[in-house]
Design a protein around this motif. Structure first.
Motif, PDB file in Angstrom:
ATOM      1  N   UNK A 249     -12.493  -1.624  35.925  1.00 29.52           N
ATOM      2  CA  UNK A 249     -11.409  -1.644  34.495  1.00 29.52           C
ATOM      3  C   UNK A 249     -11.974  -3.057  33.758  1.00 29.52           C
ATOM      4  N   UNK A 250     -12.214  -4.160  34.352  1.00 32.35           N
ATOM      5  CA  UNK A 250     -12.389  -5.342  33.681  1.00 32.35           C
ATOM      6  C   UNK A 250     -13.998  -5.264  33.297  1.00 32.35           C
ATOM      7  N   UNK A 251     -14.863  -5.078  34.054  1.00 33.58           N
ATOM      8  CA  UNK A 251     -16.471  -5.173  33.790  1.00 33.58           C
ATOM      9  C   UNK A 251     -17.099  -3.947  33.016  1.00 33.58           C
ATOM     10  N   UNK A 252     -16.418  -2.758  33.030  1.00 30.76           N
ATOM     11  CA  UNK A 252     -17.069  -1.663  32.429  1.00 30.76           C
ATOM     12  C   UNK A 252     -16.573  -1.371  31.068  1.00 30.76           C
ATOM     13  N   UNK A 253     -17.442  -1.386  29.965  1.00 26.22           N
ATOM     14  CA  UNK A 253     -16.944  -0.955  28.653  1.00 26.22           C
ATOM     15  C   UNK A 253     -16.481   0.262  28.606  1.00 26.22           C
ATOM     16  N   UNK A 254     -16.983   1.338  29.248  1.00 27.90           N
ATOM     17  CA  UNK A 254     -16.679   2.519  29.254  1.00 27.90           C
ATOM     18  C   UNK A 254     -15.607   3.102  30.349  1.00 27.90           C
ATOM     19  N   UNK A 255     -14.514   3.852  29.912  1.00 27.40           N
ATOM     20  CA  UNK A 255     -13.389   4.018  30.827  1.00 27.40           C
ATOM     21  C   UNK A 255     -14.135   4.451  32.231  1.00 27.40           C
ATOM     22  N   UNK A 256     -13.223   4.119  33.218  1.00 32.60           N
ATOM     23  CA  UNK A 256     -13.833   4.781  34.517  1.00 32.60           C
ATOM     24  C   UNK A 256     -12.389   4.566  35.505  1.00 32.60           C
ATOM     25  N   UNK A 257     -12.030   5.676  36.073  1.00 32.47           N
ATOM     26  CA  UNK A 257     -10.836   5.825  36.981  1.00 32.47           C
ATOM     27  C   UNK A 257     -11.222   6.623  38.040  1.00 32.47           C
ATOM     28  N   UNK A 258     -11.109   5.669  39.280  1.00 30.15           N
ATOM     29  CA  UNK A 258     -11.150   6.369  40.542  1.00 30.15           C
ATOM     30  C   UNK A 258     -10.135   7.262  40.926  1.00 30.15           C
ATOM     31  N   UNK A 259     -10.443   8.425  41.243  1.00 32.15           N
ATOM     32  CA  UNK A 259      -9.669   9.536  41.516  1.00 32.15           C
ATOM     33  C   UNK A 259      -9.778  10.013  42.818  1.00 32.15           C
ATOM     34  N   UNK A 260      -8.700  10.808  43.565  1.00 31.24           N
ATOM     35  CA  UNK A 260      -8.910  11.585  44.547  1.00 31.24           C
ATOM     36  C   UNK A 260      -9.149  10.590  45.950  1.00 31.24           C
ATOM     37  N   UNK A 261      -9.735  11.148  46.877  1.00 35.32           N
ATOM     38  CA  UNK A 261     -10.216  10.274  48.222  1.00 35.32           C
ATOM     39  C   UNK A 261     -11.282   9.704  48.051  1.00 35.32           C
ATOM     40  N   UNK A 262     -11.239   8.150  48.483  1.00 39.67           N
ATOM     41  CA  UNK A 262     -12.470   7.429  48.377  1.00 39.67           C
ATOM     42  C   UNK A 262     -12.727   6.922  49.828  1.00 39.67           C
ATOM     43  N   UNK A 263     -14.102   6.677  50.052  1.00 40.24           N
ATOM     44  CA  UNK A 263     -14.400   6.148  51.012  1.00 40.24           C
ATOM     45  C   UNK A 263     -14.807   4.470  50.681  1.00 40.24           C
ATOM     46  N   UNK A 264     -14.310   3.610  51.399  1.00 42.55           N
ATOM     47  CA  UNK A 264     -14.646   2.196  50.903  1.00 42.55           C
ATOM     48  C   UNK A 264     -15.243   1.252  51.847  1.00 42.55           C
ATOM     49  N   UNK A 265     -15.681   0.183  51.696  1.00 42.09           N
ATOM     50  CA  UNK A 265     -16.525  -0.816  52.174  1.00 42.09           C
ATOM     51  C   UNK A 265     -16.612  -2.174  51.791  1.00 42.09           C
ATOM     52  N   UNK A 266     -16.754  -3.089  52.604  1.00 47.15           N
ATOM     53  CA  UNK A 266     -16.868  -4.712  52.357  1.00 47.15           C
ATOM     54  C   UNK A 266     -18.079  -5.112  53.113  1.00 47.15           C
ATOM     55  N   UNK A 267     -18.790  -5.778  52.354  1.00 44.01           N
ATOM     56  CA  UNK A 267     -20.158  -6.334  53.401  1.00 44.01           C
ATOM     57  C   UNK A 267     -20.317  -7.580  52.601  1.00 44.01           C
ATOM     58  N   UNK A 268     -21.585  -8.061  53.295  1.00 46.53           N
ATOM     59  CA  UNK A 268     -22.434  -9.304  52.544  1.00 46.53           C
ATOM     60  C   UNK A 268     -23.602  -8.890  52.447  1.00 46.53           C
ATOM     61  N   UNK A 269     -24.645  -9.327  51.937  1.00 47.03           N
ATOM     62  CA  UNK A 269     -25.911  -9.119  51.578  1.00 47.03           C
ATOM     63  C   UNK A 269     -26.910 -10.054  52.079  1.00 47.03           C
ATOM     64  N   UNK A 270     -27.933  -9.597  52.847  1.00 44.38           N
ATOM     65  CA  UNK A 270     -28.775 -10.330  53.560  1.00 44.38           C
ATOM     66  C   UNK A 270     -30.380 -10.320  52.978  1.00 44.38           C
ATOM     67  N   UNK A 271     -30.964 -11.315  53.166  1.00 42.80           N
ATOM     68  CA  UNK A 271     -32.377 -10.971  52.954  1.00 42.80           C
ATOM     69  C   UNK A 271     -33.236 -11.653  54.190  1.00 42.80           C
ATOM     70  N   UNK A 272     -33.836 -10.736  55.011  1.00 38.53           N
ATOM     71  CA  UNK A 272     -34.304 -11.242  56.135  1.00 38.53           C
ATOM     72  C   UNK A 272     -35.578 -10.449  56.687  1.00 38.53           C
ATOM     73  N   UNK A 273     -36.621 -11.041  57.216  1.00 37.60           N
ATOM     74  CA  UNK A 273     -37.864 -10.079  57.862  1.00 37.60           C
ATOM     75  C   UNK A 273     -38.300 -10.964  59.282  1.00 37.60           C
ATOM     76  N   UNK A 274     -38.741 -10.066  60.072  1.00 39.89           N
ATOM     77  CA  UNK A 274     -39.126 -10.309  61.335  1.00 39.89           C
ATOM     78  C   UNK A 274     -40.484 -11.110  61.368  1.00 39.89           C
ATOM     79  N   UNK A 275     -40.477 -12.081  62.290  1.00 44.15           N
ATOM     80  CA  UNK A 275     -41.865 -12.871  62.148  1.00 44.15           C
ATOM     81  C   UNK A 275     -42.896 -12.106  62.468  1.00 44.15           C
ATOM     82  N   UNK A 276     -42.683 -10.812  63.107  1.00 47.09           N
ATOM     83  CA  UNK A 276     -43.974  -9.937  63.688  1.00 47.09           C
ATOM     84  C   UNK A 276     -43.202  -8.589  63.857  1.00 47.09           C
TER      85      UNK A 276
END
Length: 543
Positions: A249-276
């Motif tokens: 509601x705060x960041x989208x200039x277009x109306x958007x309303x979450x309705x019905x049942x939702x699946x939610x998640x909380x996470x952090x983002x990583x950037x990693x690569x194996x040595x080999x």
């Protein structure tokens, strides 16, 4: 503890989409494979949702694309907003030479299910509730200890072990391979479900604000994914859905309303690569080898391509057609691809978070990029990975380039390859076999026809598919070599070929080698095929 010794060439640890891609590709070549996963049942979570054209092409070669298209939602554009206004719109209008000129939105568990259906149709079985406890490798293979859900241990001996077991990979940890990188300071929330909004469902929408980013992407079944960032020190409310709604509601200039049942998640983002990605007879693919920001939806796609390209190379080694060093090239290529994807997704993530004058520069660059067409011409091909070229010195003939993907040119009207009608160039790819195309460029030069067939006969070896592309009136087969009839010269023109050429294409649709029909010594050296009992051998020299 029991010991099982079988002809199973490969043990794949991790039955997500990447592990399934490896296992399915091996089964297609007739290689016995064992697929295990420590989870008791298939993953129920949506996770990644975007499949790009190059990954869709790989899934098509694995035989899973049709079901994925039936389940998924095609996405046709991306919209970037800043300061309440749209600053750029990227479309797929200029995506050419692929049967998938769009992205597909599909929750990861459904992509996984489609691949599992294909794997099972080939005779495969996923062993859930089986954990890799330890392993040891030697010059001849790998001895692995497996534990089932009742803590019964067994020992299995295989030729190769593939770790497709995610970011917290047991296989990678046991190898002691480094996994360097960083974790982004921001926290991220997502909510998947129905929304009441005028935003186009078949497009992706990015809202970049001073308080963070909001991403809205359509999902199948009329649903949306709403994805948002929080400040590093922000406290997360217990009601994640309500927090996502507040941000929307705060960041989208277009109306958007979450309705019905939702699946939610909380996470952090990583950037990693194996040595080999390879340690002797153990290989790493997907998140076990690299993990990226979700910006651009590249992680799952890169992992699927890891698995699909590994399968045909590993199949060749197991068939006896290639030495183990054949896999070194796979590691070098895939690590370079993963590093490039990691850099691209890191840049996009940082672009999301820009503030002050940097945000103004970003917005101006996006506006100019859209108006000049640069975004559609350069950014989209890179995002779809269709423009990817593997590192190294490369020879080019027309639009064909060594190390690059073979353009999947539409053949209109459909051409005849031997006795079969072919509608697109990638239809000529056949399982784990390489493809050798000899372009005669003879429509206006009849003398070149005999030269092309002579070259094809001299080069042709068991274990790959050879075709002469000819514009001259000719039978469907000549001197034992099938003909791809190109009477109007449309295919030659589409590939920019004005003269004769020989093109060797790997099973993963990458152009391996280019030459001229008269250069028989060079081409013969490049396609020499050792004898192998495998039904679809792959030459060592396809590098």
């Amino acid at each position: 503890m029991s010991t099982q010794r079988s002809g199973a060439g490969v043990l794949v640890v991790g039955a997500g989409p990447v592990g399934l891609a490896v296992a399915t590709g091996l089964l297609q070549q007739g290689i016995d494979v064992r697929l295990i996963d420590q989870a008791e049942r298939p993953n129920p979570h949506a996770k990644a949702i975007t499949l790009w054209p190059r990954a869709l092409e790989a899934l098509d070669r694995l035989g899973a694309a049709a079901e994925i298209l039936d389940r998924g939602l095609a996405l046709h554009a991306q919209n970037y907003h800043s300061g309440g206004r749209r600053v750029a719109r990227l479309t797929f209008d200029k995506v050419r030479d692929t049967r998938f000129p769009f992205a597909v939105s599909l929750p990861q568990q459904e992509t996984e299910e489609a691949l599992r259906h294909r794997f099972e149709a080939l005779g495969g079985k996923t062993e859930f509730g089986v954990r890799l406890t330890s392993f040891e490798q030697d010059g001849d293979g790998v001895t692995a200890v497996l534990t089932d859900g009742e803590d019964r241990a067994s020992e299995v001996r295989v030729d190769w072990l593939v770790g497709a077991d995610g970011a917290h990979s047991t296989v990678r940890s046991a190898l002691g391979t480094g996994y360097e990188g960083e974790t982004y300071p921001q926290q991220f929330l997502l909510s998947d479900g129905p929304c009441d909004t005028p935003l186009a469902q078949d497009e992706a929408h990015y809202f970049m604000t001073a308080k963070g980013v909001l991403v809205v992407v359509g999902l199948p079944g009329g649903n949306f994914r709403v994805f948002t960032s929080l400040a590093p020190d922000a406290e997360i409310a217990e009601d994640v859905r309500a927090e996502v709604q507040r941000a929307a509601s705060e960041r989208c200039p277009v109306p958007i309303r979450l309705t019905g049942e939702h699946r939610t998640g909380v996470f952090r983002v990583h950037r990693r690569i194996a040595d080999r990605f390879r340690d002797r007879r153990v290989l790493l693919v997907g998140d076990a080898a690299h993990i990226h920001s979700p910006a651009g939806g590249q992680g799952l796609n890169t992992g699927i391509e890891d698995g699909a390209t590994l399968a045909w190379r590993l199949g060749s080694v197991l068939a006896g057609g290639s030495p183990e060093s054949f896999l070194d090239r796979w590691e070098a290529e895939r690590r370079a691809v993963a590093q490039g994807v990691l850099d691209d997704t890191d840049l996009q993530t940082r672009l999301w978070m820009m503030k002050g004058w940097r945000r103004n520069v970003r917005d101006t660059a996006l506006r100019v990029g859209e108006r000049t067409g640069l975004l559609d011409r350069f950014v989209i091909p890179r995002q779809t990975q269709l423009s990817l070229v593997h590192p190294g010195a490369r020879r080019s003939f027309g639009r064909l380039r060594e190390g690059a993907r073979l353009p999947d040119v539409a053949l209109s009207p459909a051409l005849h390859a031997g006795g079969d009608r072919v509608e697109r160039l990638h239809d000529l790819l056949d399982g784990g076999r390489p493809l050798l195309l000899v372009f005669a460029a003879d429509r206006r030069h009849p003398a070149r026809t005999a030269e092309a067939f002579s070259a094809a006969a001299a080069i042709d070896r068991p274990g790959h598919r050879t075709l002469v592309v000819s514009g001259a009136p000719s039978p469907r087969e000549r001197n034992g070599v099938p003909v791809l009839a190109d009477p109007a010269g449309a295919l030659h023109a589409a590939l920019g070929l004005r003269g004769p050429a020989v093109c060797l294409v790997r099973p993963d649709a990458v152009v391996s080698t280019l030459g001229r029909p008269g250069d028989l010594r060079l081409v013969r050296d490049l396609v020499e095929l050792p004898a192998a009992p495998h039904p679809h051998p792959v030459p060592e020299t396809l590098t």
